[in-house]
Motif scaffolding. Structure first.
Motif, PDB file in Angstrom:
ATOM      1  N   TRP A   1      43.797 -40.526 -39.548  1.00 50.21           N
ATOM      2  CA  TRP A   1      43.828 -41.184 -40.851  1.00 50.21           C
ATOM      3  C   TRP A   1      45.158 -40.938 -41.559  1.00 50.21           C
ATOM      4  CZ3 TRP A   1      38.620 -38.595 -42.609  1.00 50.21           C
ATOM      5  CH2 TRP A   1      37.615 -38.953 -41.683  1.00 50.21           C
TER       6      TRP A   1
ATOM      7  N   ARG B   1      46.469 -29.404 -48.911  1.00 48.25           N
ATOM      8  CA  ARG B   1      46.811 -30.541 -48.033  1.00 48.25           C
ATOM      9  C   ARG B   1      47.587 -31.542 -48.902  1.00 48.25           C
ATOM     10  NH1 ARG B   1      41.518 -32.737 -45.464  1.00 48.25           N
ATOM     11  NH2 ARG B   1      41.596 -31.285 -43.736  1.00 48.25           N
TER      12      ARG B   1
ATOM     13  N   TYR C   1      36.798 -36.605 -59.291  1.00 45.71           N
ATOM     14  CA  TYR C   1      36.569 -37.214 -57.982  1.00 45.71           C
ATOM     15  C   TYR C   1      35.579 -36.372 -57.180  1.00 45.71           C
ATOM     16  CZ  TYR C   1      37.608 -39.550 -53.555  1.00 45.71           C
ATOM     17  OH  TYR C   1      37.509 -40.258 -52.378  1.00 45.71           O
TER      18      TYR C   1
ATOM     19  N   PHE D   1      31.739 -42.440 -49.373  1.00 40.67           N
ATOM     20  CA  PHE D   1      33.124 -42.756 -49.739  1.00 40.67           C
ATOM     21  C   PHE D   1      33.342 -44.228 -50.091  1.00 40.67           C
ATOM     22  CE2 PHE D   1      33.485 -38.628 -47.834  1.00 40.67           C
ATOM     23  CZ  PHE D   1      34.400 -38.007 -48.662  1.00 40.67           C
TER      24      PHE D   1
ATOM     25  N   ALA E   1      36.286 -30.161 -48.686  1.00 46.21           N
ATOM     26  CA  ALA E   1      36.532 -28.718 -48.733  1.00 46.21           C
ATOM     27  C   ALA E   1      35.272 -27.872 -48.930  1.00 46.21           C
ATOM     28  CB  ALA E   1      37.578 -28.371 -49.807  1.00 46.21           C
TER      29      ALA E   1
ATOM     30  N   VAL F   1      40.780 -36.670 -38.951  1.00 46.66           N
ATOM     31  CA  VAL F   1      41.679 -36.742 -40.117  1.00 46.66           C
ATOM     32  C   VAL F   1      43.131 -36.990 -39.693  1.00 46.66           C
ATOM     33  CG1 VAL F   1      42.477 -35.583 -42.224  1.00 46.66           C
ATOM     34  CG2 VAL F   1      40.211 -35.131 -41.390  1.00 46.66           C
TER      35      VAL F   1
HETATM   36  N1  DCP Z   1      37.891 -39.056 -46.731  1.00 46.94           N
HETATM   37  C1  DCP Z   1      37.823 -40.320 -47.285  1.00 46.94           C
HETATM   38  N2  DCP Z   1      36.875 -41.190 -46.858  1.00 46.94           N
HETATM   39  C2  DCP Z   1      35.977 -40.830 -45.910  1.00 46.94           C
HETATM   40  C3  DCP Z   1      36.012 -39.541 -45.352  1.00 46.94           C
HETATM   41  C4  DCP Z   1      36.994 -38.663 -45.799  1.00 46.94           C
HETATM   42  O1  DCP Z   1      38.629 -40.657 -48.155  1.00 46.94           O
HETATM   43  N3  DCP Z   1      35.085 -41.723 -45.498  1.00 46.94           N
HETATM   44  C5  DCP Z   1      38.983 -38.145 -47.145  1.00 46.94           C
HETATM   45  C6  DCP Z   1      38.586 -37.037 -48.059  1.00 46.94           C
HETATM   46  C7  DCP Z   1      39.541 -35.932 -47.699  1.00 46.94           C
HETATM   47  C8  DCP Z   1      39.830 -36.153 -46.221  1.00 46.94           C
HETATM   48  O2  DCP Z   1      39.478 -37.510 -45.978  1.00 46.94           O
HETATM   49  O3  DCP Z   1      40.753 -36.071 -48.416  1.00 46.94           O
HETATM   50  C9  DCP Z   1      39.021 -35.231 -45.323  1.00 46.94           C
HETATM   51  O4  DCP Z   1      37.782 -35.086 -45.926  1.00 46.94           O
HETATM   52  P1  DCP Z   1      36.552 -34.236 -45.473  1.00 46.94           P
HETATM   53  O5  DCP Z   1      35.820 -33.718 -46.635  1.00 46.94           O
HETATM   54  O6  DCP Z   1      35.717 -35.081 -44.596  1.00 46.94           O
HETATM   55  O7  DCP Z   1      37.140 -33.068 -44.578  1.00 46.94           O
HETATM   56  P2  DCP Z   1      37.634 -31.652 -45.055  1.00 46.94           P
HETATM   57  O8  DCP Z   1      38.655 -31.203 -44.069  1.00 46.94           O
HETATM   58  O9  DCP Z   1      38.044 -31.721 -46.485  1.00 46.94           O
HETATM   59  O10 DCP Z   1      36.314 -30.838 -44.917  1.00 46.94           O
HETATM   60  P3  DCP Z   1      36.054 -29.279 -44.958  1.00 46.94           P
HETATM   61  O11 DCP Z   1      37.073 -28.650 -45.853  1.00 46.94           O
HETATM   62  O12 DCP Z   1      34.651 -29.188 -45.492  1.00 46.94           O
HETATM   63  O13 DCP Z   1      36.179 -28.814 -43.559  1.00 46.94           O
END
Ligand code: DCP
Length: 230
Positions: free
Chosen positions: A56, A168, A178, A113, A30, A53
């Motif tokens: 996933w 979400r 975290y 991660f 985020a 995403v």
């Molecule tokens: N995630 C994970 N492991 C990874 C990459 C992402 O567990 N290797 C998880 C973390 C979040 C979700 O996937 O719950 C999406 O994460 P991101 O931070 O990559 O994407 P966002 O949509 O949160 O990014 P932003 O709000 O910056 O656009």
């Protein structure tokens, strides 16, 4: 600089002379990566690759992202194996445009991660070893190079607020600790640069600001972002 020259040469060799510049947008959950991608998609002719995403959250009716947040010790390896595959597919997908902007990379999937799961005791050493062997094989055999990293640097508090706002479903379980852990791993990797290889030069954007100020920084850095070889 010499490091950048070395990246460029390695890439040219691997791609048989074809150049394609890759910019990866990195930052905490985020932190505003999607907004950044959308902004450049609207204002340039870059090829923009958002994170997979949706995949996933739904692989043949299963939701490994949701499962990971419910029980990371059980499902961490499942999610991260799939993420590594989907990111690899993104890196190697043939390009329509000479320049590509990606949301995250296979590098941050591993160094942030997977590393976090392992360090926090949620991933058994054997799972970590298997993912690491896969990752190392990929690094040595496939072109996953990046030319510029844009780091959206935020405080974990900002991300926490944005996370609560967007709501979400799977992420309702994410505690502040975290986001703090993910933040520190980004800082070690991209600012202190003392944890893992940094695959490209890093441009830092102060992403705690409100949107107009962030967009102003994108404008100020536009040339640097869009000409990573210069
Ligand atoms: N995630 C994970 N492991 C990874 C990459 C992402 O567990 N290797 C998880 C973390 C979040 C979700 O996937 O719950 C999406 O994460 P991101 O931070 O990559 O994407 P966002 O949509 O949160 O990014 P932003 O709000 O910056 O656009």
């Amino acid at each position: 600089d010499s490091c950048q020259t070395c990246f460029a040469q390695r890439k040219l060799q691997k791609n048989g002379g074809e150049t394609k510049s890759v910019i990866s947008i990195e930052g905490n959950i985020a932190s505003g990566k999607t907004t950044c991608l959308e902004y450049f998609a609207k204002t340039t002719n870059l090829e923009v690759l958002e994170e997979p995403v949706a995949k996933w959250r739904n692989i043949r009716g299963h939701n490994p992202l949701g499962l990971m947040y419910q029980d990371s010790a059980r499902w961490g390896i499942t999610l991260q194996t799939y993420i590594q595959l989907t990111m690899l597919e993104r890196h190697t997908r043939s390009s329509r445009s000479p320049m590509r902007m990606m949301e995250r990379s296979i590098h941050s999937a591993k160094y942030i991660f997977v590393e976090n799961l392992y360090r926090s005791g949620k991933m058994p050493e054997v799972d970590y070893a298997v993912l690491t062997e896969w990752f190392n094989w990929i690094v040595e055999n496939i072109d996953i190079s990046v030319d510029l990293i844009v780091y959206l640097r935020t405080s974990p508090e900002t991300c926490y607020k944005r996370l609560k706002k967007r709501c979400r479903e799977e992420e309702k379980l994410i505690p502040m600790e975290y986001l703090e852990a993910i933040h520190h791993l980004h800082e070690e990797w991209l600012i202190q640069q003392n944890s893992f290889p940094v695959p490209a030069p890093v441009l830092v954007i102060k992403a705690d600001n409100d949107l107009p100020k962030i967009i102003q920084q994108y404008e100020e850095n536009r040339t640097r972002i869009l000409t990573p070889f210069n």
